[in-house]
Scaffold this active site. Sequence first.
Site, mmCIF file in Angstrom:
data_model
loop_
_atom_site.group_PDB
_atom_site.id
_atom_site.type_symbol
_atom_site.label_atom_id
_atom_site.label_comp_id
_atom_site.label_asym_id
_atom_site.label_seq_id
_atom_site.Cartn_x
_atom_site.Cartn_y
_atom_site.Cartn_z
ATOM 1 N N LYS A 1 -5.770 -10.775 -6.399
ATOM 2 C CA LYS A 1 -6.985 -10.880 -5.595
ATOM 3 C C LYS A 1 -7.985 -9.786 -5.975
ATOM 4 C CE LYS A 1 -6.466 -7.994 -1.516
ATOM 5 N NZ LYS A 1 -6.788 -7.785 -0.125
ATOM 6 N N LYS B 1 0.833 -1.215 0.000
ATOM 7 C CA LYS B 1 0.000 0.000 0.000
ATOM 8 C C LYS B 1 0.857 1.251 0.000
ATOM 9 C CE LYS B 1 -4.263 -1.903 1.650
ATOM 10 N NZ LYS B 1 -5.401 -1.866 2.538
ATOM 11 N N LYS C 1 -10.804 -3.800 -3.557
ATOM 12 C CA LYS C 1 -11.443 -2.509 -3.856
ATOM 13 C C LYS C 1 -10.436 -1.500 -4.384
ATOM 14 C CE LYS C 1 -10.796 -0.560 0.642
ATOM 15 N NZ LYS C 1 -10.555 -1.618 1.593
#
Length: 332
Positions: free
Chosen positions: A195, A112, A198
């Site tokens: 995966k 991230k 969102k």
Amino acid sequence: RLRVLSGIQPTADSFHLGNYLGALRQWVRLQDTHDTFYMVVDLHAITVEQDPKVLRQRTRVSAAQLLALGVDPDRSALFVQSHVPEHAQLSWVLECLTGFGEASRMTQFKDKAAKQGADRASVGLFTYPILQAADILLYQAHAVPVGEDQRQHLELSRNLAQRFNHRFGKTFVVPEPHIVKDTAKIYDLQDPTSKMSKSASSPNGLIELLEDPKRSAKKIRSAVTDTGREIVFDPEGKAGVSNLLSIYSALTGKSIEELENSYRDKGYGDLKKDLAEILVEFVTPFQERVKSYLDDISELDKVLARGAEQAREVATRTLAVVYDRVGFLPIG
Ligand code: AQP
């Protein structure tokens, strides 16, 4: 009964199919056998930038989705993380027991932070897994239903529980991840090796439970498959088809083998068309239930207040023991 805890972030307008099949479906099932604590983790949500108005709305929509999926407030404590201040309080204690190097090894942070630019990532994003450990340990949870992506964070929670117990005397239950193999990782429909997520999936790779069901059906029908024609479960060689079979099996309860047999003489188009219909049948009544929970906000807020009260009963007890064990002076 053994205790279960899990949480979900209110960081999107809707939960996605990966959240549901990987984690939330287990939340609902575990209510039959365990003492269950489920929360909307708004403290975690502010580790990335959030609009306050949107966060408040998403927190309610998240709670409504949990209720609509079958989390039953008469059997589970359903609450909002920030309503229970002990999470942040225990998190600080655990931060002081975590090595900087140990925290730096968390791959989700690395991924991230790399996306945001390392200098922009907040310290909260870095310490996120420690807050998550506090969430779990506060409730003395034995099992934590999550998707595969959370395995490393769970391992940190276990290490911190063991470390604290070793240093200060047995205080915490050491939690186990509850990861259901068949749906541990649902993949992006357009990129079936990553995966479903969102933040990482393209809009067409992601099924949002609250989007127009027609849109979801279209995404299933245009999911990426390979150039072959055989419908068999082979995650290495046929990632796209295998992902569709996993989703199909999870939504219908039919085994993969059963599905392979019934699609033996059919094509990818048939599989996708049928799965699209199954999905629409699942999300349509779900969306109606969400809407009805959101039509009565004051009742929804009451349910969450009751959940927070139940959660605090347990959380304050654990925190008092922890504060005592680390040597904080009691209030006179
Ligand atoms: N693709 C997935 N397959 C199986 N399980 C999944 N989970 C998430 N994606 C998949 C599980 O959903 C639960 C809620 O996780 P969260 O609140 O941390 O949501 P998230 O991780 O923010 O959701 P995303 O889409 O994975 O967001 P990004 O990509 O931004 O991190 C967890 O139990 C998780 O394992």
